[in-house]
Design an enzyme around this catalytic site. Structure first.
Site, mmCIF file in Angstrom:
data_model
loop_
_atom_site.group_PDB
_atom_site.id
_atom_site.type_symbol
_atom_site.label_atom_id
_atom_site.label_comp_id
_atom_site.label_asym_id
_atom_site.label_seq_id
_atom_site.Cartn_x
_atom_site.Cartn_y
_atom_site.Cartn_z
ATOM 1 N N ASP A 214 -10.758 -12.678 18.254
ATOM 2 C CA ASP A 214 -10.066 -11.466 17.648
ATOM 3 C C ASP A 214 -8.991 -11.152 18.440
ATOM 4 O OD1 ASP A 214 -10.567 -9.389 15.478
ATOM 5 O OD2 ASP A 214 -10.502 -8.169 17.204
ATOM 6 N N GLU A 274 -6.779 -15.575 16.817
ATOM 7 C CA GLU A 274 -6.226 -14.836 15.731
ATOM 8 C C GLU A 274 -5.129 -14.289 16.839
ATOM 9 O OE1 GLU A 274 -6.146 -10.554 13.253
ATOM 10 O OE2 GLU A 274 -6.964 -10.925 15.204
HETATM 11 C C1 GLC Z 1 -8.562 -8.176 13.957
HETATM 12 C C2 GLC Z 1 -9.329 -8.084 12.703
HETATM 13 C C3 GLC Z 1 -9.393 -6.777 12.089
HETATM 14 C C4 GLC Z 1 -9.745 -5.770 13.128
HETATM 15 C C5 GLC Z 1 -8.805 -5.922 14.257
HETATM 16 C C6 GLC Z 1 -9.491 -5.192 15.524
HETATM 17 O O1 GLC Z 1 -7.137 -8.284 13.609
HETATM 18 O O2 GLC Z 1 -9.074 -9.239 11.810
HETATM 19 O O3 GLC Z 1 -10.169 -6.842 10.952
HETATM 20 O O4 GLC Z 1 -9.523 -4.378 12.432
HETATM 21 O O5 GLC Z 1 -8.810 -7.171 14.907
HETATM 22 O O6 GLC Z 1 -10.740 -5.577 16.163
#
Ligand code: GLC
Length: 551
Positions: A214, A274
């Site tokens: 994440d 991500e």
């Molecule tokens: C990422 C997740 C999202 C979350 C954010 C903070 O982007 O996909 O859902 O709110 O991180 O953890």
């Protein structure tokens, strides 16, 4: 990786680089299947639906956070990284889930949230109890406000809106790039680094096959003072390592350590970042001595247009080739308006569908959605994506052609983006509504109780039950596409067949062709056998907004 039609599911995912061409299905566990009827999905619910996942034909499941959490941000506020939320089950249920998936040759990837803990994490509770300046505060980012004022240390904004600083009872402030319940960790602290390695080891030893990381580009920050004002900061998506809060080069040291640990397993554990960074900067996250793979959100952000799709595909295939990774493709996830709805929205005059925002959406279904157009394009886009080299990430419910739920009442909304923006952002709940399994009944078969986000009446028509026996349904399309994809050679090469600038046509290994018509009028199909199409053909013509696969 080359697969043959005879490959069994278990053999197919047995190779160490199974992730390169995998079809990964994202489960948002609180909204997938609820076994105990408390209105919140759980691990036994997922176990009961393993046969559905097998019939769908996926290679892996990516499980969004299932850890203990107050749900200030849908579980991305983690209280304890090495446990299961009691509302979702137990560690024993988790072991059973892995076993049930592995028995079917399906891998399991879990979400890991390293940028921030929740404010109920034992470290943060300790930090709040400690006095200013004590070591317990150093695992987070605590600072004083400017002398003699009641102002935060800087004017930085949280991704969800409002200040990125929250004040503690003794007047110090802590940084939270997301909700105030998600304090950012200080990754310069050796204990933070060591503890996450422990967590990775914990789940790896339990048998998970990989990790989705994440906000992987946020961990390392340049916190030299004076803090620059937000007005002088570059856009996150264009910062090229120059933003103090995002995509600092130092983050790759962390992922080298992670990779070293993940490589001690046989086969090595996979990881996907991500990282919302420009395409060229993605390569480092996806490198072999880093996480190995990174999400590419470029197609997800593109309008449904030939030129945009072609450019994104070319660029990402070239990048993947350069760094020896494989591309990732994704149209929907738990953070964005479902693509069957997006493609039915009027074109954004500012270009793209995001209204200039970095990644966070949205205002649901306003203005009016052309549902039929959205679904037709979503089916065409998905079939195109599944023909591309690389791995495809699917989000629960997209195989049903599910639309965003735009009509959730304000009192039912959960997303911190809604609250922190004071309602200016409707937030992401509309894509997180529990999916419909049956045509009717309480919670459309989600479970024997209600549903934590309210399902609309029209959900039944999208249910698994409604679609299962219908050869033209979106569910049948996904099932057939995944079955055909598995039987085809899925190496890394793609050859463009140039023609008009509205027909995206390419061949893959072994002469397999994919052709998508982005134009307004039907086009002649090549002289080959059609294996599958995303919508009805018009004789030997491919209608607009349609993809066909041919051999
Ligand atoms: C990422 C997740 C999202 C979350 C954010 C903070 O982007 O996909 O859902 O709110 O991180 O953890």
């Amino acid at each position: 990786m080359v697969t043959s039609p005879q490959t069994t599911p278990t053999a197919r995912t047995a190779q160490s680089d199974w992730w390169r061409q995998a079809v990964v299905y994202q489960i948002y566990p609180r909204s997938f299947a609820d076994a105990n009827g408390d209105g919140v999905g759980d691990l036994p619910g997922i176990i009961s639906r393993v046969p559905y996942l097998v019939a769908l034909g996926i290679d892996a499941v990516w499980l969004s956070p299932f850890y203990p959490s107050a749900l200030a941000d849908g579980g991305y506020d983690v209280d304890d990284y090495r446990n299961v939320d009691p509302r979702l089950g137990t560690l024993d249920d988790f072991d059973q889930l892995i076993e049930a998936l592995h028995a079917e040759g399906i891998k399991l990837i879990v979400d890991i949230v390293p940028n921030h803990t929740s404010d109920r994490h034992e470290w943060f509770l300790e930090a709040l109890e400690a006095a200013k300046g004590e070591p317990a505060r150093e695992r987070y980012i605590f600072r004083d406000g400017p002398d003699g004022s009641d102002q935060p240390p800087s004017d930085w904004e949280s991704v969800f809106g409002g200040s990125a600083w929250a004040k503690t009872d003794d007047g110090q402030w802590y940084l939270h790039m997301f909700a105030a319940e998600q304090p950012d960790l200080n990754w310069q602290h050796p204990e933070v680094r060591a503890d996450f390695l422990e967590t990775l080891k914990f789940w790896s030893d339990r048998g998970v096959d990989g990790f989705r990381v994440d906000v992987a580009h946020a961990l390392v920050k340049d916190l030299s003072e004076p803090f620059p004002s937000k007005a002088t900061l570059p856009r996150q998506s264009e910062s090229n390592g120059k933003h103090p809060l995002w995509d600092q080069d130092g983050v790759h040291e962390i992922y080298r350590d992670w990779r070293n640990l993940l490589n001690t397993y046989d086969p090595p554990k996979s990881a996907v970042a991500e990282a919302f960074v420009p395409a060229a900067r993605r390569a480092r996250y996806a490198s072999a001595d880093g996480l190995g793979q990174a999400f590419n959100f470029d197609l997800l952000q593109a309008d449904f247009e030939y030129e945009k799709f072609r450019k994104v595909i070319e660029e990402n295939l070239a990048l993947a080739e350069e760094n020896g990774s494989s591309s990732t493709w994704v149209f929907s996830n738990h953070d964005v308006v479902r693509h069957a709805t997006r493609y039915g929205l009027p074109k954004n005059p500012k270009g793209g569908w995001q209204d200039g925002k970095d990644w966070l959406l949205s205002n649901g279904t306003e203005p009016t959605v052309d549902v039929a157009l959205g679904l037709r394009r979503a089916r065409a886009a998905t079939l195109l994506m599944l023909a591309l080299p690389g791995s495809a990430y699917l989000y629960q419910g997209e195989e049903l052609g599910l639309q965003e739920v735009g009509e959730l009442p304000a009192a039912n909304l959960q997303d911190p983006a809604y609250f922190r923006s004071k309602g200016a952002e409707k937030g992401r709940d509309g894509c997180r509504v529990p999916i419909p399994w049956t045509v009717d009944g309480l919670s459309f078969g989600f479970g024997p109780g209600g549903s934590h986000l309210l399902q609309p009446k029209w959900f039944g028509a999208y249910s698994v039950q409604a679609q299962e026996g219908d050869p033209d349904s979106t569910l049948s399309l996904y099932r057939k596409a995944l079955a055909v994809r598995r039987g085809l050679r899925t190496g890394n090469s793609l050859t463009w067949v140039d023609g008009t600038d509205w027909v995206l046509h390419f061949t893959r290994d072994g002469g397999w062709q994919s052709i998508t018509n982005f134009g307004a009028a039907p086009v002649e199909l090549p002289d080959a056998a059609v294996v599958l199409s995303s919508g009805p053909l018009e004789g030997d013509k491919l209608p607009s907004d349609t993809t066909a696969w041919l051999i």
